[in-house]
Design a protein around this motif. Structure first.
Motif: not given
Length: 287
Positions: A26-44
Motif C-alpha cells: 500500500s501507499a501512505l501520502f503524508v500531506g500538511f495544510d499549512v493554513d496559518g491564519e488563513t484558516a481563520w480569516i479566509g471564509n470569516r
C-alpha cells in the motif's frame, strides 16, 4: 425546489488497479495544510479583528512548521505541504525551510477561501494569486492542489488542469488514485483521494467561534492505526490531511510520530509525496 438528474456527480471511471513501487502493498501520502491564519480569516474576515481567535493559526509560523520539520527529519519521511499563498508570504522564512528540507510544495489557494461555483471569477483569481505568491515567496510552481475548505466544482477542476495542476488531493470517494474526467470530456488531473478519518482538525482543534470536542491520544491513534491497517490490507493509499497548528502541538506531535513509526515498521508501505504518487500513476497509465 432544486432537482438533480440521477447521474453520479463524479464522472471519472473507476480507479484502476496498478501495483505500488518496489513490491509495496500500500501507499501512505503524508500531506500538511499549512493554513496559518488563513484558516481563520479566509471564509470569516470578521475574525481579522479577533487576535486571540486568529492566534490559533499563528502557531504555524511561531512553532508548528519547525516542529513538524523536526519530526519528519527524525523519521526520515518526505511530505507534501499545501500552502496558501498568503501563508507563504506572511511566514516566508518558515516556508523556505520546508523547501530547503526537500519536501514538496502544493497549491492551497491564496487566502484559503472556499471555492464557490456561483463566484467562478473569484475562485479563479484565488488560484492565480496563489500561484503568483508561491512563486514570489518560494520560487516554486506546484503541480499538486488541495482545495481550500475541501471544495471544488467542474469549471474550477478544468481551470486547474489548464493551469498545469497534475494532481488533486481533495475528493473523498475512493481509496486509490484515479483520473478525473472533466465536464468537457477531457482527461483531468489525477486524484489522490483524502481519507477524512486522517484529518487531524476533526480531533484536535476547537475554538470559541467553532467549538467542537477534542479527542485524546488513545482515541485518535487507535482510529488511525485501524484505518491504516484496513487500507493497507486492501492495497490502497492512506492520505492524510494534517495541519501544523494541530499536529504541531505537543501531545499531537508525539501522536503523529507514533503513527508514522507504526507505518514504517510494516516494511511494505510506499511513503511518497503527491508528486511521486502522481508520477507513478502516469507511468502505470502509459504502460
Amino acid at each position: 425546489m432544486t432537482d438533480f438528474p440521477p447521474i453520479a456527480f463524479n464522472r471519472a471511471p473507476p480507479a484502476p488497479d496498478f501495483p505500488w513501487p518496489n513490491g509495496a502493498k500500500s501507499a501512505l501520502f503524508v500531506g500538511f495544510d499549512v493554513d496559518g491564519e488563513t484558516a481563520w480569516i479566509g471564509n470569516r474576515p470578521e475574525n481579522g479583528d479577533r487576535l486571540v481567535t486568529v492566534s490559533h493559526g499563528g502557531w504555524d509560523g511561531r512553532v508548528g512548521i519547525a516542529r513538524i520539520l523536526d519530526l519528519l527529519e527524525e523519521v526520515k519521511v518526505k511530505a507534501t505541504f499545501f500552502i496558501p499563498g498568503w501563508t507563504a508570504l506572511a511566514h516566508r522564512l518558515q516556508c523556505e525551510a520546508i523547501v530547503a528540507a526537500g519536501h514538496e510544495i502544493g497549491h492551497h489557494g491564496y487566502l484559503h477561501r472556499r471555492p464557490e461555483r456561483s463566484a467562478f471569477d473569484a475562485a479563479r483569481a484565488e488560484i492565480d494569486r496563489g500561484f503568483e505568491a508561491l512563486d514570489r515567496a518560494l520560487g516554486v510552481r506546484p503541480v499538486g492542489y488541495r482545495a481550500p475548505s475541501g471544495e471544488n466544482f467542474p469549471e474550477l477542476l478544468a481551470y486547474l488542469a489548464d493551469s498545469g495542476i497534475v494532481y488533486s488531493s481533495s475528493f473523498r470517494d475512493d481509496f486509490r488514485p484515479y483520473r478525473h474526467l472533466l465536464h468537457d470530456d477531457r482527461p483531468g488531473p489525477i486524484e489522490i483521494p483524502v481519507n477524512y478519518a486522517f484529518d487531524d482538525w476533526n480531533f484536535g482543534m476547537t475554538s470559541r467561534v467553532d467549538p467542537r470536542p477534542i479527542f485524546g491520544r488513545d482515541a485518535v491513534l487507535s482510529l488511525w492505526i485501524d484505518e491504516f491497517e484496513a487500507t493497507h490490507a486492501w492495497g490502497g493509499c492512506t492520505t492524510m490531511v494534517l495541519h501544523p497548528q494541530v499536529s504541531g502541538r505537543p501531545m499531537r506531535w508525539h501522536l503523529l510520530r507514533d503513527f508514522l513509526r507504526h507505518v514504517l515498521a510494516k516494511g511494505d508501505v510506499w511513503i511518497a509525496t503527491g508528486a511521486e504518487i502522481a508520477a507513478h500513476y502516469r507511468a502505470c497509465e502509459a504502460a
